[in-house]
Design a protein around this motif. Sequence first.
Motif, PDB file in Angstrom:
ATOM      1  N   UNK A  19       0.799  -1.242   0.000  1.00 61.69           N
ATOM      2  CA  UNK A  19       0.000   0.000   0.000  1.00 61.69           C
ATOM      3  C   UNK A  19       0.827   1.285   0.000  1.00 61.69           C
ATOM      4  N   UNK A  20       1.986   1.266   0.651  1.00 64.47           N
ATOM      5  CA  UNK A  20       2.788   2.500   0.715  1.00 64.47           C
ATOM      6  C   UNK A  20       3.697   2.697  -0.505  1.00 64.47           C
ATOM      7  N   UNK A  21       3.758   1.721  -1.402  1.00 66.34           N
ATOM      8  CA  UNK A  21       4.628   1.833  -2.583  1.00 66.34           C
ATOM      9  C   UNK A  21       4.141   2.944  -3.512  1.00 66.34           C
ATOM     10  N   UNK A  22       5.080   3.808  -3.905  1.00 63.82           N
ATOM     11  CA  UNK A  22       4.763   4.908  -4.822  1.00 63.82           C
ATOM     12  C   UNK A  22       4.777   4.380  -6.256  1.00 63.82           C
ATOM     13  N   UNK A  23       3.673   4.630  -6.972  1.00 63.23           N
ATOM     14  CA  UNK A  23       3.518   4.095  -8.326  1.00 63.23           C
ATOM     15  C   UNK A  23       4.614   4.569  -9.271  1.00 63.23           C
ATOM     16  N   UNK A  24       4.918   5.849  -9.239  1.00 65.41           N
ATOM     17  CA  UNK A  24       5.834   6.409 -10.225  1.00 65.41           C
ATOM     18  C   UNK A  24       7.293   6.288  -9.794  1.00 65.41           C
ATOM     19  N   UNK A  25       7.572   6.582  -8.528  1.00 67.06           N
ATOM     20  CA  UNK A  25       8.957   6.570  -8.070  1.00 67.06           C
ATOM     21  C   UNK A  25       9.473   5.162  -7.788  1.00 67.06           C
ATOM     22  N   UNK A  26       8.673   4.340  -7.122  1.00 65.64           N
ATOM     23  CA  UNK A  26       9.155   3.022  -6.698  1.00 65.64           C
ATOM     24  C   UNK A  26       8.819   1.901  -7.681  1.00 65.64           C
ATOM     25  N   UNK A  27       7.659   2.008  -8.320  1.00 64.50           N
ATOM     26  CA  UNK A  27       7.251   0.944  -9.243  1.00 64.50           C
ATOM     27  C   UNK A  27       7.542   1.299 -10.699  1.00 64.50           C
ATOM     28  N   UNK A  28       8.091   2.480 -10.917  1.00 58.78           N
ATOM     29  CA  UNK A  28       8.531   2.931 -12.242  1.00 58.78           C
ATOM     30  C   UNK A  28       7.417   2.984 -13.291  1.00 58.78           C
ATOM     31  N   UNK A  29       6.206   3.322 -12.864  1.00 62.97           N
ATOM     32  CA  UNK A  29       5.138   3.518 -13.836  1.00 62.97           C
ATOM     33  C   UNK A  29       5.245   4.925 -14.399  1.00 62.97           C
ATOM     34  N   UNK A  30       4.775   5.089 -15.629  1.00 65.16           N
ATOM     35  CA  UNK A  30       4.707   6.432 -16.202  1.00 65.16           C
ATOM     36  C   UNK A  30       3.245   6.744 -16.526  1.00 65.16           C
ATOM     37  N   UNK A  31       2.986   7.877 -17.152  1.00 62.05           N
ATOM     38  CA  UNK A  31       1.599   8.288 -17.391  1.00 62.05           C
ATOM     39  C   UNK A  31       0.871   7.335 -18.344  1.00 62.05           C
ATOM     40  N   UNK A  32       1.573   6.787 -19.314  1.00 59.58           N
ATOM     41  CA  UNK A  32       0.956   5.815 -20.232  1.00 59.58           C
ATOM     42  C   UNK A  32       0.614   4.531 -19.473  1.00 59.58           C
ATOM     43  N   UNK A  33       1.517   4.107 -18.583  1.00 56.21           N
ATOM     44  CA  UNK A  33       1.248   2.936 -17.747  1.00 56.21           C
ATOM     45  C   UNK A  33       0.016   3.170 -16.888  1.00 56.21           C
ATOM     46  N   UNK A  34      -0.123   4.381 -16.367  1.00 61.04           N
ATOM     47  CA  UNK A  34      -1.279   4.705 -15.525  1.00 61.04           C
ATOM     48  C   UNK A  34      -2.579   4.548 -16.306  1.00 61.04           C
ATOM     49  N   UNK A  35      -2.570   4.951 -17.566  1.00 59.52           N
ATOM     50  CA  UNK A  35      -3.755   4.798 -18.417  1.00 59.52           C
ATOM     51  C   UNK A  35      -4.069   3.321 -18.618  1.00 59.52           C
ATOM     52  N   UNK A  36      -3.053   2.515 -18.898  1.00 62.30           N
ATOM     53  CA  UNK A  36      -3.248   1.074 -19.048  1.00 62.30           C
ATOM     54  C   UNK A  36      -3.820   0.468 -17.769  1.00 62.30           C
ATOM     55  N   UNK A  37      -3.329   0.937 -16.628  1.00 66.23           N
ATOM     56  CA  UNK A  37      -3.806   0.451 -15.343  1.00 66.23           C
ATOM     57  C   UNK A  37      -5.275   0.818 -15.139  1.00 66.23           C
ATOM     58  N   UNK A  38      -5.645   2.040 -15.475  1.00 62.28           N
ATOM     59  CA  UNK A  38      -7.041   2.475 -15.348  1.00 62.28           C
ATOM     60  C   UNK A  38      -7.952   1.605 -16.200  1.00 62.28           C
ATOM     61  N   UNK A  39      -7.536   1.305 -17.425  1.00 61.13           N
ATOM     62  CA  UNK A  39      -8.346   0.465 -18.315  1.00 61.13           C
ATOM     63  C   UNK A  39      -8.577  -0.911 -17.680  1.00 61.13           C
ATOM     64  N   UNK A  40      -7.532  -1.496 -17.132  1.00 58.40           N
ATOM     65  CA  UNK A  40      -7.647  -2.808 -16.473  1.00 58.40           C
ATOM     66  C   UNK A  40      -8.542  -2.727 -15.241  1.00 58.40           C
ATOM     67  N   UNK A  41      -8.409  -1.657 -14.469  1.00 60.89           N
ATOM     68  CA  UNK A  41      -9.221  -1.499 -13.262  1.00 60.89           C
ATOM     69  C   UNK A  41     -10.688  -1.284 -13.607  1.00 60.89           C
ATOM     70  N   UNK A  42     -10.947  -0.592 -14.696  1.00 62.28           N
ATOM     71  CA  UNK A  42     -12.327  -0.416 -15.147  1.00 62.28           C
ATOM     72  C   UNK A  42     -12.929  -1.760 -15.522  1.00 62.28           C
ATOM     73  N   UNK A  43     -12.154  -2.602 -16.192  1.00 68.36           N
ATOM     74  CA  UNK A  43     -12.634  -3.942 -16.555  1.00 68.36           C
ATOM     75  C   UNK A  43     -12.891  -4.767 -15.293  1.00 68.36           C
ATOM     76  N   UNK A  44     -12.015  -4.637 -14.311  1.00 70.28           N
ATOM     77  CA  UNK A  44     -12.153  -5.379 -13.056  1.00 70.28           C
ATOM     78  C   UNK A  44     -13.412  -4.971 -12.296  1.00 70.28           C
ATOM     79  N   UNK A  45     -13.667  -3.673 -12.220  1.00 76.55           N
ATOM     80  CA  UNK A  45     -14.787  -3.175 -11.413  1.00 76.55           C
ATOM     81  C   UNK A  45     -16.095  -3.076 -12.190  1.00 76.55           C
ATOM     82  N   UNK A  46     -15.998  -3.029 -13.516  1.00 71.75           N
ATOM     83  CA  UNK A  46     -17.201  -2.816 -14.312  1.00 71.75           C
ATOM     84  C   UNK A  46     -17.703  -1.384 -14.214  1.00 71.75           C
ATOM     85  N   UNK A  47     -16.842  -0.494 -13.757  1.00 73.11           N
ATOM     86  CA  UNK A  47     -17.203   0.912 -13.581  1.00 73.11           C
ATOM     87  C   UNK A  47     -16.179   1.809 -14.254  1.00 73.11           C
TER      88      UNK A  47
END
Length: 87
Positions: A27-55
């Motif tokens: 939970x405390x891991x920083x997405x951009x600094x520690x997990x090395x995600x960038x803004x495009x990765x964040x968009x991909x993540x949102x798409x997957x989360x939308x599919x997961x939640x149906x929202x």
Amino acid sequence: MTRDEILQKLTEILKELFEIPPEKVKPEAKLFEELDLDSIDAIDLVVKLQALTGRRIAPQDFKNVRTVGDVLDCIEKLLATNDPAQH
């Protein structure tokens, strides 16, 4: 879904999409600094989360997300909404 179940799914998504080792997804891991995600990765993540939640995740809801815990909070908030079309 419980918070632990959401974290487990999120861990699977991060491993599948970005090859992030599960032990780094805390939970405390920083997405951009520690997990090395960038803004495009964040968009991909949102798409997957939308599919997961149906929202739909509104951009303003995800704009301030910085840590894995923030993502969990966002998903819990979405799942608490009874109307999938509301978000």
